[in-house]
Design a protein around this motif. Sequence first.
Motif, PDB file in Angstrom:
ATOM      1  N   VAL A 127       0.832  -1.211   0.000  1.00 25.05           N
ATOM      2  CA  VAL A 127       0.000   0.000   0.000  1.00 25.05           C
ATOM      3  C   VAL A 127       0.864   1.257   0.000  1.00 25.05           C
ATOM      4  N   ASP A 128       1.938   1.263   0.787  1.00 18.08           N
ATOM      5  CA  ASP A 128       2.832   2.425   0.807  1.00 18.08           C
ATOM      6  C   ASP A 128       3.360   2.729  -0.592  1.00 18.08           C
ATOM      7  N   CYS A 129       3.775   1.694  -1.292  1.00 25.18           N
ATOM      8  CA  CYS A 129       4.316   1.865  -2.640  1.00 25.18           C
ATOM      9  C   CYS A 129       3.254   2.398  -3.598  1.00 25.18           C
ATOM     10  N   LEU A 130       2.065   1.826  -3.543  1.00 30.56           N
ATOM     11  CA  LEU A 130       1.001   2.253  -4.454  1.00 30.56           C
ATOM     12  C   LEU A 130       0.596   3.703  -4.198  1.00 30.56           C
ATOM     13  N   ILE A 131       0.586   4.100  -2.941  1.00 29.51           N
ATOM     14  CA  ILE A 131       0.262   5.490  -2.608  1.00 29.51           C
ATOM     15  C   ILE A 131       1.332   6.432  -3.154  1.00 29.51           C
ATOM     16  N   GLN A 132       2.600   6.050  -3.000  1.00 25.69           N
ATOM     17  CA  GLN A 132       3.694   6.872  -3.510  1.00 25.69           C
ATOM     18  C   GLN A 132       3.595   7.044  -5.026  1.00 25.69           C
ATOM     19  N   CYS A 133       3.258   5.974  -5.717  1.00 28.09           N
ATOM     20  CA  CYS A 133       3.102   6.051  -7.174  1.00 28.09           C
ATOM     21  C   CYS A 133       1.922   6.941  -7.542  1.00 28.09           C
ATOM     22  N   ASP A 135       0.550   9.307  -5.812  1.00 26.71           N
ATOM     23  CA  ASP A 135       0.811  10.705  -5.472  1.00 26.71           C
ATOM     24  C   ASP A 135       1.686  11.401  -6.512  1.00 26.71           C
ATOM     25  N   ARG A 136       2.385  10.616  -7.318  1.00 24.56           N
ATOM     26  CA  ARG A 136       3.197  11.172  -8.405  1.00 24.56           C
ATOM     27  C   ARG A 136       2.428  11.183  -9.724  1.00 24.56           C
ATOM     28  N   ASP A 137       1.130  10.913  -9.656  1.00 26.34           N
ATOM     29  CA  ASP A 137       0.249  10.899 -10.834  1.00 26.34           C
ATOM     30  C   ASP A 137       0.644   9.829 -11.846  1.00 26.34           C
ATOM     31  N   ILE A 138       1.196   8.730 -11.356  1.00 26.85           N
ATOM     32  CA  ILE A 138       1.509   7.595 -12.217  1.00 26.85           C
ATOM     33  C   ILE A 138       0.304   6.658 -12.227  1.00 26.85           C
ATOM     34  N   GLU A 139      -0.177   6.334 -13.414  1.00 27.14           N
ATOM     35  CA  GLU A 139      -1.268   5.371 -13.512  1.00 27.14           C
ATOM     36  C   GLU A 139      -0.753   3.988 -13.111  1.00 27.14           C
ATOM     37  N   LEU A 140      -1.652   3.181 -12.568  1.00 25.77           N
ATOM     38  CA  LEU A 140      -1.267   1.856 -12.085  1.00 25.77           C
ATOM     39  C   LEU A 140      -2.158   0.786 -12.706  1.00 25.77           C
ATOM     40  N   GLY A 141      -1.546  -0.359 -12.993  1.00 24.88           N
ATOM     41  CA  GLY A 141      -2.295  -1.481 -13.537  1.00 24.88           C
ATOM     42  C   GLY A 141      -1.762  -2.793 -13.005  1.00 24.88           C
ATOM     43  N   VAL A 142      -2.543  -3.833 -13.180  1.00 26.00           N
ATOM     44  CA  VAL A 142      -2.145  -5.194 -12.808  1.00 26.00           C
ATOM     45  C   VAL A 142      -2.092  -6.040 -14.072  1.00 26.00           C
ATOM     46  N   ILE A 143      -1.037  -6.835 -14.209  1.00 23.82           N
ATOM     47  CA  ILE A 143      -0.945  -7.839 -15.272  1.00 23.82           C
ATOM     48  C   ILE A 143      -0.651  -9.164 -14.587  1.00 23.82           C
ATOM     49  N   LEU A 154      -8.820  -8.597  -5.230  1.00 25.26           N
ATOM     50  CA  LEU A 154      -8.266  -7.244  -5.101  1.00 25.26           C
ATOM     51  C   LEU A 154      -9.241  -6.323  -4.377  1.00 25.26           C
ATOM     52  N   ASN A 155     -10.520  -6.487  -4.659  1.00 23.49           N
ATOM     53  CA  ASN A 155     -11.543  -5.693  -3.982  1.00 23.49           C
ATOM     54  C   ASN A 155     -11.585  -6.017  -2.489  1.00 23.49           C
ATOM     55  N   LEU A 156     -11.574  -7.288  -2.152  1.00 20.57           N
ATOM     56  CA  LEU A 156     -11.644  -7.709  -0.755  1.00 20.57           C
ATOM     57  C   LEU A 156     -10.409  -7.280   0.032  1.00 20.57           C
ATOM     58  N   LEU A 157      -9.270  -7.179  -0.653  1.00 21.58           N
ATOM     59  CA  LEU A 157      -8.026  -6.758  -0.005  1.00 21.58           C
ATOM     60  C   LEU A 157      -7.848  -5.239  -0.039  1.00 21.58           C
ATOM     61  N   ASP A 158      -8.856  -4.526  -0.535  1.00 22.92           N
ATOM     62  CA  ASP A 158      -8.840  -3.058  -0.628  1.00 22.92           C
ATOM     63  C   ASP A 158      -7.702  -2.542  -1.502  1.00 22.92           C
ATOM     64  N   LEU A 159      -7.352  -3.287  -2.522  1.00 24.40           N
ATOM     65  CA  LEU A 159      -6.295  -2.867  -3.435  1.00 24.40           C
ATOM     66  C   LEU A 159      -6.838  -2.365  -4.770  1.00 24.40           C
ATOM     67  N   ASP A 160      -8.061  -2.716  -5.097  1.00 21.35           N
ATOM     68  CA  ASP A 160      -8.610  -2.354  -6.402  1.00 21.35           C
ATOM     69  C   ASP A 160      -8.682  -0.846  -6.607  1.00 21.35           C
ATOM     70  N   GLN A 161      -8.785  -0.091  -5.519  1.00 25.22           N
ATOM     71  CA  GLN A 161      -8.910   1.365  -5.601  1.00 25.22           C
ATOM     72  C   GLN A 161      -7.712   2.029  -6.279  1.00 25.22           C
ATOM     73  N   PHE A 162      -6.572   1.350  -6.292  1.00 26.41           N
ATOM     74  CA  PHE A 162      -5.350   1.956  -6.823  1.00 26.41           C
ATOM     75  C   PHE A 162      -5.190   1.770  -8.334  1.00 26.41           C
ATOM     76  N   PHE A 163      -5.944   0.851  -8.927  1.00 26.96           N
ATOM     77  CA  PHE A 163      -5.635   0.431 -10.285  1.00 26.96           C
ATOM     78  C   PHE A 163      -6.648   0.918 -11.317  1.00 26.96           C
ATOM     79  N   THR A 164      -6.090   1.478 -12.386  1.00 28.67           N
ATOM     80  CA  THR A 164      -6.905   1.904 -13.515  1.00 28.67           C
ATOM     81  C   THR A 164      -7.269   0.723 -14.398  1.00 28.67           C
TER      82      THR A 164
END
Length: 240
Positions: A127-133, A135-143, A154-164
């Motif tokens: 989460v710390d890493c995703l927030i840092q990314c 905050d720098r306006d970097i889009e994020l994705g999962v492959i 990802l939704n249950l782990l509250d991670l989906d909010q970070f990914f476009t």
Amino acid sequence: MQILDQLPRESLPKVIFFDAMGTLFDLKNSVGEIYHQYAHKYGVVIDAKEIEQAFRTSFKSAPPLGFLPNQLAVIKQQEFDWWKQVVSATFEQLEVIENFVDFNAFFTEIYGYFGTKEPWYVFPDTVDCLIQCRDRDIELGVISNFDSRLIEVLNLLDLDQFFTSITISSMAGFAKPESNIFKIALGKHNLVAMNAWHIGDSPTEDYIAAKNAGLGSFWLNRQAHSLNIENQLPNLWSLG
């Protein structure tokens, strides 16, 4: 100093893709231990380490987890059947599949379990890493070479909010290390490979595959393995 801090803003990637399991989150217990627990409920008692080894063999010999475009319900059934074949082959290797009281019920239950929050934990640096990314306006994705259950996990782990974008092999029709899955993910952001980075824990399916596809590539080496790979991250905190 963290990698993102070392770069001027104009040199930052437009998007960073992450692998899922083993990179953002992982299992609380090994596959062997989980299968051992559930198999016992259905009349099969066998050592967890033996199950783990047989599972790894079956998984490696399985065809890529990628299907032709189709309705979601059809793909979900194909995913279910794919995993059932892997698990069936696992217990056939161990010569105990005939000992199950009801193998179909066993598999259906354990397949559902992996689609819940219970077996998973999020790495403390994620989460710390995703927030840092972000905050720098970097889009994020999962492959990921996962299946459609990943979206709910990802939704249950509250991670989906970070990914476009979330690009899953079973739905994309291609699995890493094929370059097409990276092209599909890039297309969701309307970007080319030179504008993107990919980070994952597999030297071949993540680091080499992304590099061959033209992306900036980093190997997440959480276990401190000794491999001659140029761009290594000991953890996600070292990224940003």
